[in-house]
Design a protein around this motif. Sequence first.
Motif, mmCIF file in Angstrom:
data_model
loop_
_atom_site.group_PDB
_atom_site.id
_atom_site.type_symbol
_atom_site.label_atom_id
_atom_site.label_comp_id
_atom_site.label_asym_id
_atom_site.label_seq_id
_atom_site.Cartn_x
_atom_site.Cartn_y
_atom_site.Cartn_z
ATOM 1 N N ALA A 169 0.843 -1.203 0.000
ATOM 2 C CA ALA A 169 0.000 0.000 0.000
ATOM 3 C C ALA A 169 0.876 1.250 0.000
ATOM 4 O O ALA A 169 2.014 1.214 -0.437
ATOM 5 N N ASN A 170 0.298 2.346 0.520
ATOM 6 C CA ASN A 170 0.972 3.648 0.535
ATOM 7 C C ASN A 170 1.452 4.013 -0.867
ATOM 8 O O ASN A 170 2.631 4.283 -1.104
ATOM 9 N N SER A 171 0.498 4.013 -1.800
ATOM 10 C CA SER A 171 0.814 4.261 -3.209
ATOM 11 C C SER A 171 1.308 5.686 -3.435
ATOM 12 O O SER A 171 0.857 6.630 -2.781
ATOM 13 N N ARG A 172 2.215 5.811 -4.368
ATOM 14 C CA ARG A 172 2.731 7.113 -4.782
ATOM 15 C C ARG A 172 2.713 7.190 -6.307
ATOM 16 O O ARG A 172 2.986 6.197 -6.982
ATOM 17 N N LYS A 173 2.409 8.366 -6.839
ATOM 18 C CA LYS A 173 2.475 8.561 -8.291
ATOM 19 C C LYS A 173 3.943 8.724 -8.670
ATOM 20 O O LYS A 173 4.456 9.834 -8.761
ATOM 21 N N ASN A 174 4.604 7.607 -8.872
ATOM 22 C CA ASN A 174 6.053 7.676 -9.011
ATOM 23 C C ASN A 174 6.606 7.310 -10.380
ATOM 24 O O ASN A 174 7.809 7.205 -10.545
ATOM 25 N N ILE A 175 5.735 7.102 -11.373
ATOM 26 C CA ILE A 175 6.213 6.907 -12.743
ATOM 27 C C ILE A 175 5.331 7.721 -13.685
ATOM 28 O O ILE A 175 4.105 7.667 -13.600
ATOM 29 N N ILE A 192 1.602 6.313 -13.321
ATOM 30 C CA ILE A 192 1.407 5.036 -12.637
ATOM 31 C C ILE A 192 1.712 5.217 -11.158
ATOM 32 O O ILE A 192 2.728 5.812 -10.791
ATOM 33 N N SER A 193 0.813 4.728 -10.312
ATOM 34 C CA SER A 193 1.032 4.731 -8.868
ATOM 35 C C SER A 193 1.438 3.336 -8.427
ATOM 36 O O SER A 193 0.808 2.343 -8.812
ATOM 37 N N LEU A 194 2.489 3.268 -7.617
ATOM 38 C CA LEU A 194 2.993 1.988 -7.134
ATOM 39 C C LEU A 194 3.118 2.006 -5.612
ATOM 40 O O LEU A 194 3.358 3.053 -5.004
ATOM 41 N N SER A 195 2.977 0.841 -5.015
ATOM 42 C CA SER A 195 3.047 0.717 -3.560
ATOM 43 C C SER A 195 4.468 0.924 -3.050
ATOM 44 O O SER A 195 5.438 0.524 -3.695
ATOM 45 N N THR A 196 4.551 1.522 -1.858
ATOM 46 C CA THR A 196 5.859 1.807 -1.264
ATOM 47 C C THR A 196 6.035 1.182 0.119
ATOM 48 O O THR A 196 7.052 1.388 0.769
ATOM 49 N N ARG A 197 5.021 0.419 0.571
ATOM 50 C CA ARG A 197 5.115 -0.189 1.897
ATOM 51 C C ARG A 197 4.311 -1.484 1.927
ATOM 52 O O ARG A 197 3.325 -1.626 1.202
#
Length: 424
Positions: free
Chosen positions: A364-370, A379-384
């Motif tokens: 979870a803890n998605s971030r718009k990181n791409i 694309i939002s991907l989980s960071t935790r």
Amino acid sequence: MKSILLIIIYTTILFKVAAQNNITTDEWKKDISFLAKQMPLKHINLFKKTAKTEFELKTKQLINSIDTTFNKNKVIVEIAKIISSIKDGHSYLDDYYPLLKFKFSTFPFRLHEYKDGIYIQATHYSFKQHLGAKVLSINGININKCSHIVSSMFPIENKWGEKLLSKYGLTSPEVLNAFHITNNNRITYEIELNKKKTFLTLSPSDKVQQPSESFGIVTDKEWASANSFTNTPLPLYLTNLNKLYWYSYDFSTKTMYVQFNLVNNSENQNLLDFFDEVISKASAFKIKKFILDLRLNIGGETKFINPIVEKLSKSKAINKSKTFYVLISRRTFSSAQLISYGLKNKSKAIFVGEPTSINSHFFANSRKNIELPNSGLKISLSTREWKATEENQKCQYPDYLIEETFKDYQLNIDTTLNKALSDQ
């Protein structure tokens, strides 16, 4: 000054849309190659559920298969499938994730899967004669098979996630075309209404914008729901869809009902203050039943999880056997599921409803990181990673499984709440 700023913003949006529509085949291939390289770097553990070799093979096959016959929507669906292949409910293609936003258009009806089948739950008013129809097939393909086919573009972790999300794809002409469920401009739904089977043929010109909704329930003023044409009152969970959380008390039965729709502060009240008020009232009223309804709650801020669990678990008025009930469903997601699991571990609560739509170990803890360099897709991907149980479970399963039938919904019968109220 404001007018100039609005013109700049509007022009920028138009430029991005135009640019996305004019992307060449080579540019799409470069975007997918970029995505394949960035996802393992940005996601906390990309290959926990999907083998690295399988992921790399899928991206290579997509790059090799793209040609001039692929339109923009087809490529977007294929990119969504790549992201969804990692089986992470919190990693997704922005603007194409139904829990937050679904940019593709829809035919003028919304489907929902009940215990007894997939039905037209809501329609645009111009289409209301089809409200309540059971859908049997699309272009001759069984509706359940269609549902499974389109589910591959959504971030799904279990079958309840498929029930929740895939229905958005079944009414989208762009999605149906991308999956070759239809290869032309005519889409035929076989439906059954009032024990009569008929065919409903639509074309892309029949599509409309997605209706406005609150917590997954269509609230658009130009749309009607299948439960709108009955003399029975709405069930409690559908009465205050403009509120993040609220409660009511029935003095005759000494029952307190709390609907908790989002794990976040509202504009008018701090969330923890709300639960302090609820707990205080429960003690003062000397309640016999306490119902916490999480069925529409897809999560929110994780900082509230432990305080809420602790407050409810430590309440002598609430935390008693056959007093404390938690209602869950396929929409109980993310932080809401963590609260639910926390209460399962620390309280005497009894859980009623449907299984949840994600695993007990989830990212979870998605971030718009791409952001893809040519198309601008984000694309939002989980960071935790979160672990609600020691051993991973496919979902949180209720103590009492209650699956709603279409008739229950149509007649405003809340079988889940009724079970909690009648349990002795």
